[in-house]
Write an enzyme that holds these catalytic residues in place. Structure first.
Site, PDB file in Angstrom:
ATOM      1  N   HIS A 135      29.816  46.471  44.236  1.00  0.00           N
ATOM      2  CA  HIS A 135      30.897  47.453  44.137  1.00  0.00           C
ATOM      3  C   HIS A 135      30.733  48.622  45.099  1.00  0.00           C
ATOM      4  CE1 HIS A 135      34.008  46.084  41.474  1.00  0.00           C
ATOM      5  NE2 HIS A 135      33.073  45.251  41.045  1.00  0.00           N
TER       6      HIS A 135
ATOM      7  N   HIS B 158      40.964  45.824  35.151  1.00  0.00           N
ATOM      8  CA  HIS B 158      41.121  44.923  36.300  1.00  0.00           C
ATOM      9  C   HIS B 158      42.590  44.507  36.410  1.00  0.00           C
ATOM     10  CE1 HIS B 158      36.916  44.549  35.005  1.00  0.00           C
ATOM     11  NE2 HIS B 158      36.680  44.557  36.300  1.00  0.00           N
TER      12      HIS B 158
ATOM     13  N   PHE C  59      33.392  38.866  33.839  1.00  0.00           N
ATOM     14  CA  PHE C  59      33.376  40.323  33.793  1.00  0.00           C
ATOM     15  C   PHE C  59      32.590  40.884  32.606  1.00  0.00           C
ATOM     16  CE2 PHE C  59      37.480  40.428  36.436  1.00  0.00           C
ATOM     17  CZ  PHE C  59      36.771  40.590  37.597  1.00  0.00           C
TER      18      PHE C  59
ATOM     19  N   HIS D  63      36.455  51.807  39.097  1.00  0.00           N
ATOM     20  CA  HIS D  63      35.132  51.386  39.576  1.00  0.00           C
ATOM     21  C   HIS D  63      34.482  52.465  40.436  1.00  0.00           C
ATOM     22  CE1 HIS D  63      36.518  47.518  38.025  1.00  0.00           C
ATOM     23  NE2 HIS D  63      35.258  47.126  38.019  1.00  0.00           N
TER      24      HIS D  63
ATOM     25  N   HIS E  16      31.979  37.684  42.833  1.00  0.00           N
ATOM     26  CA  HIS E  16      31.545  37.497  41.436  1.00  0.00           C
ATOM     27  C   HIS E  16      31.245  36.033  41.153  1.00  0.00           C
ATOM     28  CE1 HIS E  16      31.779  41.378  39.429  1.00  0.00           C
ATOM     29  NE2 HIS E  16      32.747  41.675  40.273  1.00  0.00           N
TER      30      HIS E  16
ATOM     31  N   HIS F 186      31.293  48.446  31.426  1.00  0.00           N
ATOM     32  CA  HIS F 186      32.169  47.517  32.150  1.00  0.00           C
ATOM     33  C   HIS F 186      32.754  46.477  31.203  1.00  0.00           C
ATOM     34  CE1 HIS F 186      33.111  44.240  35.100  1.00  0.00           C
ATOM     35  NE2 HIS F 186      33.618  45.283  35.718  1.00  0.00           N
TER      36      HIS F 186
ATOM     37  N   HIS G  46      36.880  40.305  46.442  1.00  0.00           N
ATOM     38  CA  HIS G  46      36.067  40.920  45.380  1.00  0.00           C
ATOM     39  C   HIS G  46      35.714  39.898  44.296  1.00  0.00           C
ATOM     40  CE1 HIS G  46      36.275  42.345  41.168  1.00  0.00           C
ATOM     41  NE2 HIS G  46      35.202  43.003  41.553  1.00  0.00           N
TER      42      HIS G  46
HETATM   43 CU1  C2O Z   1      34.960  45.217  37.196  1.00  0.00          CU
HETATM   44 CU2  C2O Z   1      33.697  43.503  40.261  1.00  0.00          CU
HETATM   45  O1  C2O Z   1      34.445  44.018  38.560  1.00  0.00           O
END
Ligand code: C2O
Length: 525
Positions: free
Chosen positions: A302, A132, A289, A141, A272, A111, A268
């Protein structure tokens, strides 16, 4: 030759396409991070993938392949036996040697590598590969989880083993961190989380909000889901815009700007930020990230993101919704290590149907709460004489407009004679630091909106939550789009020639963000 750079939004013909291809893994540079809060930090992450020992395989749906159905369940509903198994799987993954591509550390680095500038694009050697902020987000993802889950299943020797989803959108009983992730000294615990968000804290999708009661938080969460998922009915609005060879987050133009979907940029990214620890300089792990997938809860987060992509496609009022059909989307390719440590090449188009991948999700009744949510308008007519600037369509030569903490302006809207009713607000050429968490909140018909304005009404259009993604380039340039016709109808402004748009900038710990835009338009889509 860098074809994608000049193609803008003009669709490519099949013979002349520029899909993103897997990078040259031998050309990898360390990823960078700098400080967000507290003492200055300069971190370098070496997230480079190990080089394959064998030939890269192409993923195919082989006829007659052995099919094992995997059912992903809500994390707050699984039983003790499953929790034990889930912990065991991560224990085994964490016990693999660090250089094994199936090890937990290597899984997390995948990631990091694709969000932090470790690789350049094939065909545009000066441009960083970023998964992203565009239409690559959901398919990449999905594949990431697919292989991660298969590795866990093979370590357990249980082909039916499936991941869970953290059902944070579920405002009946899923909107907390699932209890088994919060139990310390387990393989799925991560100390780098915000101590204030351990259960029973309720998930806040409006992350900087100051609501005091659970009812207020829940009501706002429903509106965040409604604005991010329900009204975002086109693939561009929901899943994000074009990202082809040459698309550059750091150096884009107004015309050729990447565009994250409202789902990625909104709820989303909110999760995070909400989960990451403010006691660590970069809001690790989930809040940036580069480190997000070092927290095992990432994969459950995810799982829900992936589930909601399906819900968006199949369960919305108005019927089936569709993914992009542009060949640059369909033919985009990625690589992942599988359960046998083989490097496998996959295409975005093969990730569009979970059933073909033998993955299903349990149904969630609580989806209906946000699908059928109906935000109330708190205003009716605008004050036509209000003396605000008018902002319109921009080009790259237009002057940048500084936002400061907030900006209110008139934006003209097309007349209602047009039969199509999907009305889209585009904020063009947003340029912003990517070094710390920032929120761009957008309101219609609220000229005095500021950071304390509630986001549970029909005047609230949506949020772009910027989760830091570090690279040597400190800014990102992007366009931001929101469906706004639903808001305008609820307020009753369909017949107005222009409406007031207010953009509010909020930052983590009130840091000074210098944010500029080039223009704003409202058009039918
Ligand atoms: Cu690649 Cu929730 O991020």
């Amino acid at each position: 030759m860098l074809k994608g750079a000049s193609s803008g939004s003009v669709p490519c013909s099949p013979g002349n396409i520029d899909p993103i291809l897997p990078p040259d893994l031998t050309q990898c540079s360390p990823a960078f991070a700098v400080s967000v809060a507290g003492p200055p930090v300069n971190l370098t992450f070496n997230c480079c993938l190990p080089l394959p020992k064998k030939k890269v395989k192409n993923f195919t749906f082989k006829k007659g392949r052995k099919r094992v159905k995997k059912v992903r369940r809500a994390a707050h509903h699984v039983d003790a036996a499953y929790i034990e198994k889930y912990n065991k799987a991560y224990e085994l993954m964490k016990a693999l040697p660090a250089d094994d591509p199936r090890s937990f550390a290597q899984q997390a680095d995948v990631h990091c590598a694709f969000c932090n500038g470790a690789y350049k694009q094939v065909g545009a050697e000066n441009v960083t590969l970023q998964i992203h902020f565009s239409w690559l987000f959901l398919p990449w993802h999905r594949w990431y989880l697919y292989f991660h889950e298969r590795i866990l299943a093979s370590l357990l020797g249980d082909p039916e083993f499936a991941l869970v989803y953290w059902n944070w959108d579920n405002q009946i009983d899923g909107n907390m961190m699932p209890a088994f992730f919060a139990k310390n000294n387990t393989p799925v615990y991560d100390e780098k989380r915000n101590p204030a968000v351990q259960p029973p804290a309720i998930v806040r999708l409006a992350v900087l909000s100051t609501y005091n009661t659970t009812a207020e938080i829940i009501n706002d969460n429903l509106n965040q889901m409604y604005q991010s998922v329900v009204t975002a009915s086109t693939p561009e609005l929901f899943t994000g815009g074009a990202y082809r060879v040459g698309t550059d987050l750091a150096n884009s133009t107004v015309l050729n700007s990447p565009l994250g979907g409202s789902f990625e940029d909104g709820v989303h990214n909110a999760i995070h930020f909400w989960t990451g620890s403010p006691t660590f300089p970069l809001l690790q792990d989930m809040g940036v990230f580069s480190t997000a997938s070092r927290d095992p809860i990432f994969y459950a987060h995810h799982g829900n993101v992936d589930r909601l992509w399906e819900v968006w496609k199949h369960d919305m009022p108005g019927g089936q919704r569709y993914d992009h059909t542009d060949p640059d989307f369909l033919e985009a390719e990625f690589v992942f290590y599988d359960e046998n440590a083989n490097l496998v090449k996959v295409k975005a188009k093969d990730a569009l149907d979970n059933e073909r991948l033998d993955i299903t999700y349990t149904k969630v009744y609580a989806d209906q709460l946000w699908i059928n949510y109906s935000p109330n308008a708190t205003t009716t007519t605008p004050s036509p004489t209000l003396d605000l600037p008018t902002i319109g369509l921009a080009s790259d030569t237009s002057d940048s407009i500084t936002l400061g903490k907030r900006l209110s302006a008139w934006v003209t809207q097309p007349s209602f004679k047009d039969l199509k009713n999907l009305k889209v607000l585009t904020i063009q050429g947003l340029e912003i630091t990517r070094e710390f968490f920032t929120q761009i909140l957008v309101f219609v018909n609220l000229p005095n909106a500021d950071i304390n304005t509630k986001t549970n009404t029909a005047e609230y259009v949506g949020t772009f939550n910027i989760v830091p993604t570090f690279s040597k380039k400190k800014h990102l340039k992007t366009n931001v789009k929101f469906e706004i016709g639903d808001n305008i109808k609820r307020i009753g402004l369909q017949d107005e020639a222009k409406v007031i748009i207010t953009i509010v900038v909020g930052t983590y710990e009130d840091q000074e963000a210098d944010v500029t835009i080039k223009g704003m338009t409202i058009k039918y889509d």
